[in-house]
Design a protein around this motif. Structure first.
Motif, short mmCIF file in Angstrom:
data_model
loop_
_atom_site.label_atom_id
_atom_site.label_comp_id
_atom_site.label_asym_id
_atom_site.label_seq_id
_atom_site.Cartn_x
_atom_site.Cartn_y
_atom_site.Cartn_z
N TYR A 46 1.39 -1.10 -0.02
CA TYR A 46 0.29 0.20 -0.21
C TYR A 46 0.96 1.37 -0.16
O TYR A 46 2.11 1.51 0.76
N GLY A 47 0.37 1.80 -0.83
CA GLY A 47 2.23 3.35 -1.57
C GLY A 47 0.82 4.47 -0.63
O GLY A 47 -0.39 4.69 -0.41
N VAL A 48 1.80 5.15 -0.17
CA VAL A 48 1.21 6.77 1.02
C VAL A 48 1.65 7.67 0.30
O VAL A 48 1.41 9.06 0.46
N ALA A 102 6.52 -1.71 -9.25
CA ALA A 102 5.50 -0.89 -9.73
C ALA A 102 5.40 0.89 -9.41
O ALA A 102 4.36 0.35 -8.54
N TRP A 103 5.33 1.49 -9.66
CA TRP A 103 4.61 2.67 -8.79
C TRP A 103 4.02 3.48 -9.77
O TRP A 103 4.02 3.26 -11.19
N SER A 104 2.78 3.98 -9.61
CA SER A 104 1.64 4.30 -10.65
C SER A 104 1.20 3.13 -10.72
O SER A 104 0.88 3.10 -12.38
N PRO A 105 0.88 1.92 -10.17
CA PRO A 105 0.68 0.60 -10.58
C PRO A 105 -0.89 0.56 -11.81
O PRO A 105 -1.31 0.61 -12.67
N LEU A 106 -1.30 2.01 -11.37
CA LEU A 106 -2.92 2.19 -11.98
C LEU A 106 -2.66 3.28 -12.18
O LEU A 106 -4.06 3.63 -13.14
N GLY A 107 -1.28 3.68 -12.91
CA GLY A 107 -2.19 5.13 -13.83
C GLY A 107 -1.29 5.77 -13.47
O GLY A 107 -2.25 6.94 -13.85
N VAL A 123 3.83 -5.38 -6.85
CA VAL A 123 3.04 -3.46 -6.91
C VAL A 123 2.43 -3.01 -5.29
O VAL A 123 1.89 -2.99 -4.88
N ILE A 124 2.07 -1.35 -5.00
CA ILE A 124 1.58 -0.76 -4.12
C ILE A 124 0.62 0.16 -5.01
O ILE A 124 1.09 1.78 -4.63
N PRO A 125 -0.51 0.19 -5.43
CA PRO A 125 -1.06 0.75 -4.56
C PRO A 125 -2.14 2.25 -4.34
O PRO A 125 -2.00 1.42 -3.15
N LYS A 126 -2.17 3.14 -4.80
CA LYS A 126 -2.59 3.62 -3.03
C LYS A 126 -4.13 4.31 -3.34
O LYS A 126 -5.02 4.98 -4.72
N SER A 127 -4.70 4.73 -2.27
CA SER A 127 -6.44 5.18 -1.75
C SER A 127 -5.98 5.58 -1.35
O SER A 127 -6.00 4.81 -0.03
P1 NAD Z 1 -1.44 5.32 -7.79
O1 NAD Z 1 -1.35 4.18 -9.54
O2 NAD Z 1 -1.65 3.45 -7.35
O3 NAD Z 1 -2.82 5.06 -9.26
C1 NAD Z 1 -3.69 6.08 -7.54
C2 NAD Z 1 -4.93 7.19 -7.55
O4 NAD Z 1 -5.89 6.33 -8.20
C3 NAD Z 1 -6.15 6.79 -6.52
O5 NAD Z 1 -5.31 8.35 -5.83
C4 NAD Z 1 -7.26 6.68 -6.98
O6 NAD Z 1 -7.64 8.07 -8.21
C5 NAD Z 1 -7.03 5.62 -8.54
N1 NAD Z 1 -7.77 4.43 -7.25
C6 NAD Z 1 -7.01 4.10 -6.74
N2 NAD Z 1 -7.85 2.77 -6.39
C7 NAD Z 1 -8.84 2.81 -7.05
C8 NAD Z 1 -9.77 2.23 -6.99
N3 NAD Z 1 -9.64 0.72 -6.75
N4 NAD Z 1 -10.59 2.46 -8.57
C9 NAD Z 1 -10.46 3.39 -8.88
N5 NAD Z 1 -9.85 3.75 -8.64
C10 NAD Z 1 -9.10 3.75 -7.70
O7 NAD Z 1 -0.82 6.06 -8.44
P2 NAD Z 1 0.28 6.45 -7.25
O8 NAD Z 1 -0.07 6.68 -5.89
O9 NAD Z 1 1.46 7.36 -8.12
O10 NAD Z 1 1.59 4.96 -6.82
C11 NAD Z 1 0.62 4.51 -5.51
C12 NAD Z 1 2.29 4.68 -4.98
O11 NAD Z 1 3.71 4.44 -5.88
C13 NAD Z 1 2.59 5.88 -4.24
O12 NAD Z 1 1.56 5.86 -3.29
C14 NAD Z 1 3.48 6.11 -3.61
O13 NAD Z 1 3.70 5.55 -2.61
C15 NAD Z 1 4.44 5.18 -5.03
N6 NAD Z 1 5.14 6.40 -5.47
C16 NAD Z 1 6.79 5.66 -5.87
C17 NAD Z 1 7.31 6.91 -6.50
C18 NAD Z 1 9.35 7.01 -7.02
O14 NAD Z 1 9.64 8.04 -6.68
N7 NAD Z 1 9.13 5.76 -6.47
C19 NAD Z 1 5.73 8.10 -7.44
C20 NAD Z 1 5.29 7.62 -7.97
C21 NAD Z 1 4.48 6.97 -6.25
#
Ligand code: NAD
Length: 276
Positions: A19-21, A186-191, A228-232
């Protein structure tokens, strides 16, 4: 259900789904990390620059979970690169998190123009030697950067955390990581939740499995071997994302999602090769 684990080249393991924050305020982090624990997540991804290590730490402290049951990652920020400054920044992160030892410490960005990442990597090696951190890795490293730190130190990172989702699937870097024994995370795994989750291809596969688009994308990451570390910050979505563990894609589904790749056009964030 609990997340499957993957094994690092140092013998330690990491829960494949975490889980990402990023972009979560410190006071909100405490609440949502608790919700993530309640949903079943045991792996949390934070960073100094997210400004929420203290909130994550409060969630851990009040969770009733023991250190052995959870996996915590934090990251060294760019301004702290360099040998001594890394050792100091690490201790400051640990104070905020309130942890004795860390599971995984990452260099957040390679910062090729700063030319400090080799010294920074040496500091991470020292922290592992001292037992302050169990595993060490990098984030946003190119093939060249990875090869350079391996050549200079002989120590191979456990993991490389990079932007990766179906529109930017990083097949070449994934192959390189695997050839070195480095896991891909994978970061931003859900785009970041935009157009990707509205894709017709994803919708069809979701209907077939009685799953949601986000679950299908997470299941794709799991199927191709990513951590994989999706955020919500929405409790129902936190639960939904964890329940992606119950969705198993077949080879045809995986192939169809592989076909969504847009190469460099699909990138959302900065290019690590030039970002400084
Ligand atoms: P993400 O791809 O996880 O997308 C998150 C967004 O997707 C949410 O804000 C919400 O709008 C939507 N979402 C989430 N769950 C959903 C669901 N079940 N249904 C519909 N929409 C949904 O994007 P993220 O936060 O950029 O990436 C995840 C994590 O990766 C971050 O929290 C962080 O921990 C990490 N990260 C790392 C770097 C790095 O440089 N190392 C950069 C970006 C992110």
């Amino acid at each position: 259900t609990s997340s499957p684990t993957l094994t690092f080249n140092d013998g330690n393991t990491i829960p494949q789904l975490g889980y990402g924050v990023w972009q979560v305020e410190d006071d909100v982090a405490e609440k949502v990390v608790r919700q993530a624990f309640e949903a079943g997540f045991r792996h949390i991804d934070t960073a100094k620059i997210y400004g929420n290590e203290a909130g994550v730490g409060r969630a851990i402290a009040s969770s009733g979970l023991s250190a052995e049951d959870i996996f915590i990652t934090t990251k060294l920020w760019n301004a702290d690169q360099g040998y001594e400054s890394t050792l100091e920044a690490f201790e400051a992160s640990m104070d905020r998190l309130g942890l004795e030892t860390l599971d995984l410490y990452l260099i957040h960005w390679q910062q090729p123009k700063q030319e400090k990442y080799v010294d920074t990597w040496k500091a991470l090696i020292e922290l592992k030697k001292r037992g302050r951190v169990k595993s060490i890795g990098v984030s946003n490293f190119t093939k060249e950067g990875l090869q350079h730190i391996i050549d200079e130190t002989g120590v191979v990172p456990a993991i490389n955390q990079v932007e990766l989702h179906p529109f930017f699937n990083q097949s070449e870097l994934r192959e390189f990581n695997a050839s070195k024994g480095i896991l891909t995370q994978a970061w931003s795994p859900l785009g970041q939740g935009g157009e990707l989750l509205e894709s017709a291809t994803i919708a069809e596969i979701a209907a077939k499995h009685d799953a949601t688009p986000a679950q299908v994308v997470i299941a794709w990451h799991l199927a191709i071997g990513n951590v994989v570390i999706p955020k919500s910050v929405t409790e129902s979505r936190i639960r939904e994302n964890f329940a992606a563990l119950d969705v198993t894609l077949d080879a045809t589904d995986v192939e169809a999602i592989n076909g969504l790749d847009r190469g460099a056009e699909g990138r959302i964030g900065p290019d690590p090769a030039v970002s400084d």
